[in-house]
Design an enzyme around this catalytic site. Sequence first.
Site, PDB file in Angstrom:
ATOM      1  N   ASP A  92     -10.145  84.148  33.134  1.00 51.87           N
ATOM      2  CA  ASP A  92      -9.948  83.137  32.109  1.00 51.87           C
ATOM      3  C   ASP A  92      -8.637  83.473  31.402  1.00 51.87           C
ATOM      4  OD1 ASP A  92     -12.141  81.665  29.535  1.00 51.87           O
ATOM      5  OD2 ASP A  92     -10.277  80.996  30.483  1.00 51.87           O
ATOM      6  N   ASP A 266     -19.790  79.596  35.358  1.00 52.69           N
ATOM      7  CA  ASP A 266     -19.869  81.025  34.991  1.00 52.69           C
ATOM      8  C   ASP A 266     -20.596  81.156  33.665  1.00 52.69           C
ATOM      9  OD1 ASP A 266     -17.513  80.126  33.187  1.00 52.69           O
ATOM     10  OD2 ASP A 266     -18.014  82.160  32.508  1.00 52.69           O
ATOM     11  N   CYS A 304     -39.909  86.499  43.377  1.00 55.67           N
ATOM     12  CA  CYS A 304     -38.539  86.999  43.542  1.00 55.67           C
ATOM     13  C   CYS A 304     -38.563  88.224  44.443  1.00 55.67           C
ATOM     14  CB  CYS A 304     -37.966  87.375  42.176  1.00 55.67           C
ATOM     15  SG  CYS A 304     -36.283  88.047  42.257  1.00 55.67           S
ATOM     16  N   CYS A 306     -35.984  90.440  44.661  1.00 59.03           N
ATOM     17  CA  CYS A 306     -34.875  91.339  44.307  1.00 59.03           C
ATOM     18  C   CYS A 306     -35.390  92.762  44.178  1.00 59.03           C
ATOM     19  CB  CYS A 306     -34.219  90.888  42.995  1.00 59.03           C
ATOM     20  SG  CYS A 306     -35.048  91.446  41.495  1.00 59.03           S
ATOM     21  N   CYS A 309     -37.863  93.325  41.262  1.00 54.85           N
ATOM     22  CA  CYS A 309     -39.193  92.711  41.419  1.00 54.85           C
ATOM     23  C   CYS A 309     -39.997  93.356  42.525  1.00 54.85           C
ATOM     24  CB  CYS A 309     -39.039  91.209  41.661  1.00 54.85           C
ATOM     25  SG  CYS A 309     -38.363  90.386  40.218  1.00 54.85           S
ATOM     26  N   HIS A 335     -32.025  91.634  38.283  1.00 58.19           N
ATOM     27  CA  HIS A 335     -32.875  90.464  38.521  1.00 58.19           C
ATOM     28  C   HIS A 335     -32.181  89.168  38.090  1.00 58.19           C
ATOM     29  CE1 HIS A 335     -36.162  87.640  38.648  1.00 58.19           C
ATOM     30  NE2 HIS A 335     -35.787  87.278  37.428  1.00 58.19           N
TER      31      HIS A 335
HETATM   32  C1  LIG Z   1     -15.100  80.716  28.911  1.00 56.67           C
HETATM   33  C2  LIG Z   1     -15.163  79.298  28.380  1.00 56.67           C
HETATM   34  C3  LIG Z   1     -16.382  78.744  28.050  1.00 56.67           C
HETATM   35  C4  LIG Z   1     -16.447  77.449  27.544  1.00 56.67           C
HETATM   36  C5  LIG Z   1     -15.297  76.684  27.367  1.00 56.67           C
HETATM   37  C6  LIG Z   1     -14.049  77.231  27.702  1.00 56.67           C
HETATM   38  C7  LIG Z   1     -12.802  76.497  27.539  1.00 56.67           C
HETATM   39  O1  LIG Z   1     -12.776  75.317  27.090  1.00 56.67           O
HETATM   40  N1  LIG Z   1     -11.642  77.095  27.869  1.00 56.67           N
HETATM   41  C8  LIG Z   1     -11.614  78.348  28.366  1.00 56.67           C
HETATM   42  N2  LIG Z   1     -10.381  78.865  28.685  1.00 56.67           N
HETATM   43  N3  LIG Z   1     -12.728  79.096  28.553  1.00 56.67           N
HETATM   44  C9  LIG Z   1     -13.958  78.553  28.222  1.00 56.67           C
HETATM   45 ZN   LIG Z   2     -36.266  89.689  40.701  1.00 58.57          ZN
END
Ligand SMILES: Cc1cccc2c(=O)nc(N)[nH]c12
Ligand SMILES: [Zn+2]
Length: 371
Positions: A92, A266, A304, A306, A309, A335
Amino acid sequence: MLEYKLIKKSKDTKARVGEIKTNHGIIKTPVFMPVGTRATVKTMTPEEVKDLGAQIILSNTYHLFLRPGPEIIEKAGGLHKFMNWHGPILTDSGGFQVFSLSANRKITEEGVTFRSHIDGSKQFLSPEVSIDVQNSLGSDIIMAFDECAPYPATYEYIEHSMNRTTRWAKRCKDHHKNTDNQALFGIVQGGMYKDLRKKSAEDLVAMDFPGYAVGGLSVGEPKDIMVDILDYTTDFLPEDKPRYLMGVGTPDYLFEAVEHGIDMADCVLPTRIARNGTAMTSVGRVIAKNGKYKEDFTSLDENCDCYTCKNYTKAYIRHLFNVNEILAYRLLSIHNIYFLTKLMENIRNAILEDRFLEYKKEFYESYGYED
Ligand SMILES: Cc1cccc2c(=O)nc(N)[nH]c12
Ligand SMILES: [Zn+2]
């Protein structure tokens, strides 16, 4: 050079299956990306993260910029070598973390000055600095420097912030030279205003990035607004490029993201709630540290397979939390990471077998979500 291959579009939703080819391997999408903020997925070795099915991990420019500093990671041969993770890495750009972590921050057209949350020292991040840091880290996918606007915010604030983020994206693109090895993704902003989301997406697509993230969501807005804005926004993104929804990581949000055309997501949640004693399981959240499991010798999640578990009971995990043993964090992180990477694998297979909505319904009932 990053290449996206669309493999299958689902008939009744915008869900799709694809592959993203990077210098460090192919990513099968949809994909959940565990977060390794400071060059580690907390309490996990890279081998364990890989064994859990994770294909790509995240790291953070903001944190690594402050400690240990990009120079040290560059001298180490880059982030892959430094942390011994040889799969794809996405970093990021630092903007989001400045706003969520630092104090005394000041945004100008040039960039952002702020005080380090570690030692209070005066710091500066800008599109150019962010690109230089990500270049030193050597990540496969790098993010444009943006402002993730707060929620709620006025139309005027969002309009001004979004247009500045677009100008910053152009500066990132002009400054980024290592395009063969690092794919720069633009980040769509625009708050909860559809006309601003449209303008942000169109302006970024006109710059022709190799991939696009939808930012500025999951920032406290109600879920129905998030889904509505997300669904509207993905229609303006090219079908032949990856789409990444930032900061999303509960099962329902992952289903919604995929259903509305997202390929990548993420979130720090799986490891963060693990350290707080909570597991995501096939029957909903289990607060594993809860005393009610003191003599519960069943596995954390009977559905699960894993490592946690298969080998430990709720009673043992609860004991570890009760006496503050570090293994507690590791077992629940194992997990939770497995649970989300497996969920995305199951979603991918459901799309390939034309039963995405059926799978979503089945999962929601089992997890205890109302649809
Ligand atoms: C990690 C994250 C979560 C949620 C939103 C954002 C975002 O708008 N811009 C960046 N660079 N990162 C974000
Ligand atoms: Zn598990």
